[in-house]
Design a protein around this motif. Structure first.
Motif, PDB file in Angstrom:
ATOM      1  N   LEU A  64       0.524  -1.354   0.196  1.00  0.00           N
ATOM      2  CA  LEU A  64      -0.105  -0.124   0.617  1.00  0.00           C
ATOM      3  C   LEU A  64       1.200   1.357  -0.184  1.00  0.00           C
ATOM      4  N   GLY A  65       2.170   1.529   0.513  1.00  0.00           N
ATOM      5  CA  GLY A  65       2.756   2.629   0.728  1.00  0.00           C
ATOM      6  C   GLY A  65       2.078   3.690   1.387  1.00  0.00           C
ATOM      7  N   PRO A  66       2.514   5.119   0.475  1.00  0.00           N
ATOM      8  CA  PRO A  66       1.321   6.128   1.075  1.00  0.00           C
ATOM      9  C   PRO A  66       0.396   6.732   0.077  1.00  0.00           C
ATOM     10  N   LYS A  67       0.341   5.420  -0.330  1.00  0.00           N
ATOM     11  CA  LYS A  67      -1.903   5.179  -1.073  1.00  0.00           C
ATOM     12  C   LYS A  67      -2.557   5.053   0.243  1.00  0.00           C
ATOM     13  N   LYS A  68      -3.721   5.192  -0.555  1.00  0.00           N
ATOM     14  CA  LYS A  68      -5.567   5.590   0.134  1.00  0.00           C
ATOM     15  C   LYS A  68      -6.098   4.238   0.266  1.00  0.00           C
ATOM     16  N   ALA A  69      -5.752   3.775  -0.871  1.00  0.00           N
ATOM     17  CA  ALA A  69      -6.882   2.752  -1.724  1.00  0.00           C
ATOM     18  C   ALA A  69      -5.775   0.532  -1.634  1.00  0.00           C
ATOM     19  N   ALA A  70      -6.478  -0.099  -1.747  1.00  0.00           N
ATOM     20  CA  ALA A  70      -6.264  -1.146  -2.287  1.00  0.00           C
ATOM     21  C   ALA A  70      -7.457  -2.005  -2.670  1.00  0.00           C
ATOM     22  N   LEU A  71      -7.688  -2.851  -3.901  1.00  0.00           N
ATOM     23  CA  LEU A  71      -7.750  -4.208  -4.510  1.00  0.00           C
ATOM     24  C   LEU A  71      -7.155  -4.570  -4.182  1.00  0.00           C
ATOM     25  N   LEU A  72      -7.404  -5.968  -3.401  1.00  0.00           N
ATOM     26  CA  LEU A  72      -7.125  -6.620  -2.534  1.00  0.00           C
ATOM     27  C   LEU A  72      -6.771  -7.926  -3.443  1.00  0.00           C
ATOM     28  N   GLY A  73      -6.614  -8.297  -4.490  1.00  0.00           N
ATOM     29  CA  GLY A  73      -6.645  -9.636  -5.683  1.00  0.00           C
ATOM     30  C   GLY A  73      -7.176 -10.724  -4.978  1.00  0.00           C
ATOM     31  N   ASN A  74      -8.975 -11.043  -5.911  1.00  0.00           N
ATOM     32  CA  ASN A  74      -9.786 -12.024  -5.067  1.00  0.00           C
ATOM     33  C   ASN A  74     -10.388 -11.919  -3.452  1.00  0.00           C
ATOM     34  N   HIS A  75      -9.908 -10.524  -3.219  1.00  0.00           N
ATOM     35  CA  HIS A  75     -10.538 -10.385  -1.711  1.00  0.00           C
ATOM     36  C   HIS A  75     -11.388  -9.476  -1.585  1.00  0.00           C
ATOM     37  N   GLY A  76     -11.252  -7.497  -1.399  1.00  0.00           N
ATOM     38  CA  GLY A  76     -12.338  -7.066  -1.714  1.00  0.00           C
ATOM     39  C   GLY A  76     -11.209  -5.695  -1.776  1.00  0.00           C
ATOM     40  N   LEU A  77     -12.258  -5.169  -0.866  1.00  0.00           N
ATOM     41  CA  LEU A  77     -11.310  -3.655  -1.295  1.00  0.00           C
ATOM     42  C   LEU A  77     -10.781  -2.971   0.635  1.00  0.00           C
ATOM     43  N   LEU A  78      -9.826  -2.432   0.332  1.00  0.00           N
ATOM     44  CA  LEU A  78      -9.133  -1.432   1.452  1.00  0.00           C
ATOM     45  C   LEU A  78      -8.828   0.038   1.285  1.00  0.00           C
TER      46      LEU A  78
END
Length: 302
Positions: free
Chosen positions: A202-216
């Motif tokens: 994720l580093g300094p960013k605000k969001a992640a698409l977690l592969g085959n999983h969901g949003l963060l």
């Protein structure tokens, strides 16, 4: 009989929306005008950390009501955490197995960075995945007050494509160069080491698409984190619809230009904008508690 001549297919060109006036720095205007800084573009401050804790716990309870209103409760999956202002090496989170729509301030539990429940309501059961992911994010990112993860419908579909968001709309530019795809699905996240990998990616960013999983999403305020999560789910839906409308031929979609996307992020993608964008969501959730505040500051009569 000789075969018919075949005309080579035309290779489509990606259409890019460019600024109207290349001679000006910002063709659409100064991005700083989107949210003019004042007290309403940042959360209230507290001299007393225990009063701040009380305030944040209530905002967190409201956040779960918002997630419930949007249908983000999926069985026992999903969690939102807030760093505790009294003891920043711990965070508040929902008790495992309680529906988002029923959570009140007194139901929240406080967990230290070793995964021990140190305070909270009657149900002190911990979703270990919440600890494994969120403790590592809160440790790695002192700027993050709040982190949110859930298994939403369009988020999961998007996370199955192995792609990040394209700058297709003004709203998706909020995440322009500010989100990542974490492609490594290794099962339910029950190991702190996997949480470390997610936080590092994720580093300094605000969001992640977690592969085959969901949003963060993560944010410097509860409001920004929740607003960005709601928006990210919506942007995933829009991109999936846009992809479907052209039969998956993504090169036919109209993509916003890099400079225009960057300027739009400057206008809308910062923490102050996220906080203000989240306030209307919290106003609706306050009604469930019979409350009303003036832009998150102090109770006011109906």
């Amino acid at each position: 009989m000789a075969p018919s001549a075949v005309t080579p297919p035309t290779v489509p060109t990606v259409k890019v929306v460019q600024g109207n006036d290349a001679s000006t720095t910002h063709g659409s205007g100064d991005p700083s005008l989107a949210f003019i800084p004042d007290e309403t573009t940042s959360p209230p401050t507290f001299a007393d950390k225990h009063e701040e804790r009380k305030y944040l716990k209530h905002r967190l309870a409201l956040a779960f009501r918002i997630f419930a209103q949007f249908g983000f409760a999926e069985g026992v999956a999903g969690h939102i955490t807030v760093r505790d202002p009294v003891d920043p090496t711990s965070f508040w989170v929902n008790p495992f197995g309680m529906h988002f729509s029923m959570i009140r301030d007194e139901d929240l539990i406080r967990v230290d960075h070793e995964g021990v429940v140190v305070d909270g309501g009657r149900n002190r059961r911990l979703n270990y995945a919440a600890y494994a992911i969120h403790a590592q994010i809160h440790t790695a990112r002192p700027d993050v007050l709040c982190a949110a993860h859930s298994h939403t419908t369009h988020g999961r579909a998007m996370c199955a494509t192995g792609r990040t968001l394209q700058p297709l709309t003004q709203d998706s530019c909020v995440f322009y160069n500010d989100h990542i795809l974490y492609p490594n699905f290794a099962g339910v996240v029950l190991a702190a080491e996997e949480g470390k990998h997610i936080a590092a990616h994720l580093g300094p960013k605000k969001a992640a698409l977690l592969g085959n999983h969901g949003l963060l999403t993560v944010g410097p305020s509860i409001e920004a984190c929740v607003a960005w999560f709601v928006l990210l789910e919506s942007c995933c839906e829009v991109q999936l619809l846009a992809d479907a409308s052209v039969g998956g031929r993504r090169e036919e979609l109209v993509v916003i230009g890099e400079e225009e996307a960057r300027v739009t992020w400057e206008a809308l993608g910062k923490g102050s904008g996220g906080y203000f964008m989240g306030l209307p969501l919290f106003q609706v959730a306050e009604k469930e508690f019979g409350e009303r505040t003036e832009l998150g500051r102090g109770l006011v009569p109906f």
